[in-house]
Motif scaffolding. Structure first.
Motif, PDB file in Angstrom:
ATOM      1  N   MET A   1     -53.027 -12.153 -43.205  1.00 37.92           N
ATOM      2  CA  MET A   1     -53.668 -13.155 -44.041  1.00 37.92           C
ATOM      3  C   MET A   1     -54.669 -12.473 -44.974  1.00 37.92           C
ATOM      4  O   MET A   1     -55.485 -11.676 -44.535  1.00 37.92           O
ATOM      5  N   PRO A   2     -54.645 -12.815 -46.268  1.00 39.33           N
ATOM      6  CA  PRO A   2     -55.642 -12.236 -47.173  1.00 39.33           C
ATOM      7  C   PRO A   2     -57.024 -12.791 -46.885  1.00 39.33           C
ATOM      8  O   PRO A   2     -57.181 -13.942 -46.485  1.00 39.33           O
ATOM      9  N   LYS A   3     -58.026 -11.953 -47.117  1.00 44.49           N
ATOM     10  CA  LYS A   3     -59.406 -12.381 -46.823  1.00 44.49           C
ATOM     11  C   LYS A   3     -59.830 -13.560 -47.685  1.00 44.49           C
ATOM     12  O   LYS A   3     -60.710 -14.333 -47.303  1.00 44.49           O
ATOM     13  N   SER A   4     -59.186 -13.734 -48.845  1.00 42.34           N
ATOM     14  CA  SER A   4     -59.559 -14.837 -49.736  1.00 42.34           C
ATOM     15  C   SER A   4     -59.327 -16.197 -49.086  1.00 42.34           C
ATOM     16  O   SER A   4     -60.082 -17.147 -49.322  1.00 42.34           O
ATOM     17  N   ARG A   5     -58.292 -16.298 -48.228  1.00 37.59           N
ATOM     18  CA  ARG A   5     -58.043 -17.575 -47.545  1.00 37.59           C
ATOM     19  C   ARG A   5     -59.139 -17.865 -46.533  1.00 37.59           C
ATOM     20  O   ARG A   5     -59.584 -19.004 -46.389  1.00 37.59           O
ATOM     21  N   LEU A   6     -59.588 -16.845 -45.820  1.00 34.38           N
ATOM     22  CA  LEU A   6     -60.678 -17.026 -44.859  1.00 34.38           C
ATOM     23  C   LEU A   6     -61.949 -17.444 -45.587  1.00 34.38           C
ATOM     24  O   LEU A   6     -62.672 -18.341 -45.134  1.00 34.38           O
ATOM     25  N   LEU A  65     -67.598  -9.141 -49.693  1.00 39.46           N
ATOM     26  CA  LEU A  65     -67.387  -8.400 -50.935  1.00 39.46           C
ATOM     27  C   LEU A  65     -66.893  -6.993 -50.671  1.00 39.46           C
ATOM     28  O   LEU A  65     -66.183  -6.407 -51.502  1.00 39.46           O
ATOM     29  N   ILE A  66     -67.275  -6.415 -49.522  1.00 40.74           N
ATOM     30  CA  ILE A  66     -66.902  -5.027 -49.242  1.00 40.74           C
ATOM     31  C   ILE A  66     -65.801  -4.905 -48.191  1.00 40.74           C
ATOM     32  O   ILE A  66     -65.383  -3.803 -47.860  1.00 40.74           O
ATOM     33  N   VAL A  67     -65.326  -6.045 -47.688  1.00 37.47           N
ATOM     34  CA  VAL A  67     -64.258  -6.021 -46.688  1.00 37.47           C
ATOM     35  C   VAL A  67     -62.912  -5.858 -47.388  1.00 37.47           C
ATOM     36  O   VAL A  67     -62.662  -6.486 -48.415  1.00 37.47           O
ATOM     37  N   ARG A  68     -62.060  -4.989 -46.826  1.00 35.91           N
ATOM     38  CA  ARG A  68     -60.713  -4.815 -47.382  1.00 35.91           C
ATOM     39  C   ARG A  68     -59.642  -5.367 -46.461  1.00 35.91           C
ATOM     40  O   ARG A  68     -58.577  -5.772 -46.910  1.00 35.91           O
ATOM     41  N   ARG A  69     -59.901  -5.390 -45.159  1.00 34.16           N
ATOM     42  CA  ARG A  69     -58.870  -5.795 -44.189  1.00 34.16           C
ATOM     43  C   ARG A  69     -59.494  -6.671 -43.109  1.00 34.16           C
ATOM     44  O   ARG A  69     -60.612  -6.406 -42.658  1.00 34.16           O
ATOM     45  N   ILE A  70     -58.769  -7.718 -42.716  1.00 34.49           N
ATOM     46  CA  ILE A  70     -59.212  -8.555 -41.609  1.00 34.49           C
ATOM     47  C   ILE A  70     -58.134  -8.571 -40.535  1.00 34.49           C
ATOM     48  O   ILE A  70     -57.003  -8.136 -40.772  1.00 34.49           O
ATOM     49  N   SER A  71     -58.477  -9.067 -39.366  1.00 37.73           N
ATOM     50  CA  SER A  71     -57.550  -9.118 -38.239  1.00 37.73           C
ATOM     51  C   SER A  71     -57.634 -10.482 -37.562  1.00 37.73           C
ATOM     52  O   SER A  71     -58.453 -11.330 -37.935  1.00 37.73           O
ATOM     53  N   GLY A  72     -56.804 -10.669 -36.536  1.00 38.14           N
ATOM     54  CA  GLY A  72     -56.855 -11.902 -35.768  1.00 38.14           C
ATOM     55  C   GLY A  72     -58.211 -12.105 -35.113  1.00 38.14           C
ATOM     56  O   GLY A  72     -58.722 -13.231 -35.039  1.00 38.14           O
ATOM     57  N   ARG A  73     -58.799 -11.013 -34.632  1.00 39.57           N
ATOM     58  CA  ARG A  73     -60.132 -11.124 -34.024  1.00 39.57           C
ATOM     59  C   ARG A  73     -61.171 -11.571 -35.048  1.00 39.57           C
ATOM     60  O   ARG A  73     -62.078 -12.332 -34.727  1.00 39.57           O
ATOM     61  N   VAL A  74     -61.044 -11.103 -36.260  1.00 38.66           N
ATOM     62  CA  VAL A  74     -61.961 -11.525 -37.322  1.00 38.66           C
ATOM     63  C   VAL A  74     -61.822 -13.028 -37.561  1.00 38.66           C
ATOM     64  O   VAL A  74     -62.820 -13.746 -37.709  1.00 38.66           O
ATOM     65  N   LEU A  75     -60.577 -13.508 -37.579  1.00 39.46           N
ATOM     66  CA  LEU A  75     -60.356 -14.942 -37.787  1.00 39.46           C
ATOM     67  C   LEU A  75     -61.049 -15.756 -36.701  1.00 39.46           C
ATOM     68  O   LEU A  75     -61.719 -16.762 -36.984  1.00 39.46           O
ATOM     69  N   TRP A  76     -60.893 -15.336 -35.436  1.00 38.91           N
ATOM     70  CA  TRP A  76     -61.511 -16.073 -34.332  1.00 38.91           C
ATOM     71  C   TRP A  76     -63.032 -15.948 -34.342  1.00 38.91           C
ATOM     72  O   TRP A  76     -63.749 -16.901 -34.033  1.00 38.91           O
ATOM     73  N   LEU A 127     -65.303  -7.249 -37.942  1.00 35.29           N
ATOM     74  CA  LEU A 127     -64.919  -6.723 -39.251  1.00 35.29           C
ATOM     75  C   LEU A 127     -64.967  -5.203 -39.261  1.00 35.29           C
ATOM     76  O   LEU A 127     -64.097  -4.541 -39.837  1.00 35.29           O
ATOM     77  N   SER A 128     -65.967  -4.649 -38.604  1.00 34.01           N
ATOM     78  CA  SER A 128     -66.099  -3.197 -38.524  1.00 34.01           C
ATOM     79  C   SER A 128     -64.899  -2.579 -37.810  1.00 34.01           C
ATOM     80  O   SER A 128     -64.373  -1.539 -38.233  1.00 34.01           O
ATOM     81  N   ALA A 129     -64.445  -3.237 -36.737  1.00 34.25           N
ATOM     82  CA  ALA A 129     -63.287  -2.726 -35.994  1.00 34.25           C
ATOM     83  C   ALA A 129     -61.995  -2.888 -36.795  1.00 34.25           C
ATOM     84  O   ALA A 129     -61.137  -2.001 -36.796  1.00 34.25           O
ATOM     85  N   ALA A 130     -61.851  -4.017 -37.484  1.00 31.28           N
ATOM     86  CA  ALA A 130     -60.621  -4.279 -38.243  1.00 31.28           C
ATOM     87  C   ALA A 130     -60.525  -3.409 -39.491  1.00 31.28           C
ATOM     88  O   ALA A 130     -59.436  -3.037 -39.914  1.00 31.28           O
ATOM     89  N   ASP A 131     -61.665  -3.073 -40.061  1.00 26.57           N
ATOM     90  CA  ASP A 131     -61.711  -2.337 -41.329  1.00 26.57           C
ATOM     91  C   ASP A 131     -62.333  -0.955 -41.115  1.00 26.57           C
ATOM     92  O   ASP A 131     -63.121  -0.485 -41.919  1.00 26.57           O
TER      93      ASP A 131
END
Length: 197
Positions: A1-6, A65-76, A127-131
């Motif tokens: 999922m792109p971060k823009s949707r989150l 603004l500085i995040v490039r990648r997210i994960s399922g854990r980030v979503l939760w 976010l730190s773990a995902a990115d």
């Protein structure tokens, strides 16, 4: 999922929460300024909560603004963050209606603030773990980033202060916002430098 949707989902939820919060403000009984003065505590705690949510939203936006990648854990983690701030209309209304003589409303308000601060800290860690290959994120919001932990500890202390004098909880939580009123300057500088290239 792109971060823009989150980000779009988060923006929408926060907008709804603020709308619900203002709907909890009831008009005064009577058409006089004296009747309006009777609602001063409800209006004051609404202003504090509105400002609090604005600060959370602003810093959430800057963080992404500085995040490039997210994960399922980030979503939760983000959902947990949204859950905690969704409690603001309830605690704001309770404090506004029962501002004298009882510590429970202010303590509950403090618990919600502490939970939100912890959820934001958890979001940063996820976010730190995902990115983890994002050097800019590690440098700007890495292990030495003190503001989230100071906010969590300060909010926990503020809960106990309600037993001394209930408004102290709200005052300390509001003072802690001063750490976050201006979003991380290093992030702004990094983004401005990146855009100027």
């Amino acid at each position: 999922m792109p971060k823009s949707r989150l980000e779009a989902f988060t923006d929408g939820v926060i907008a709804i929460i603020i709308t619900i919060m203002v709907l909890e403000l009831r008009p005064p009984v009577g058409g006089t300024f004296a009747a309006l003065w009777g609602l001063r505590y409800a209006i004051l705690i609404y202003l504090v909560s509105f400002f609090t949510l604005a600060v959370y939203w602003n810093n959430h936006h800057h963080l992404f603004l500085i995040v490039r990648r997210i994960s399922g854990r980030v979503l939760w983690a983000n959902v947990l963050f949204l859950f905690t701030i969704s409690l603001f209309p309830f605690v704001t209304a309770w404090v506004g209606e029962h501002h004298v003589g009882a510590a429970a409303p202010e303590m509950t308000y403090g618990i919600v603030v502490a939970a939100t601060n912890f959820a934001f800290y958890l979001l940063i860690r996820c976010l730190s773990a995902a990115d983890q290959h994002n050097a800019a994120f590690a440098q700007l919001v890495g292990a030495g980033y003190y503001k989230p932990l100071v906010s969590v500890v300060g909010a926990v202390v503020a809960i106990g202060l309600a037993l001394v004098w209930p408004p102290l909880t709200i005052l300390v939580d509001t003072a802690l916002l001063l750490l976050w009123v201006r979003p991380e300057r290093r992030i702004e500088a990094h983004v401005a430098q990146k855009e100027s290239r």
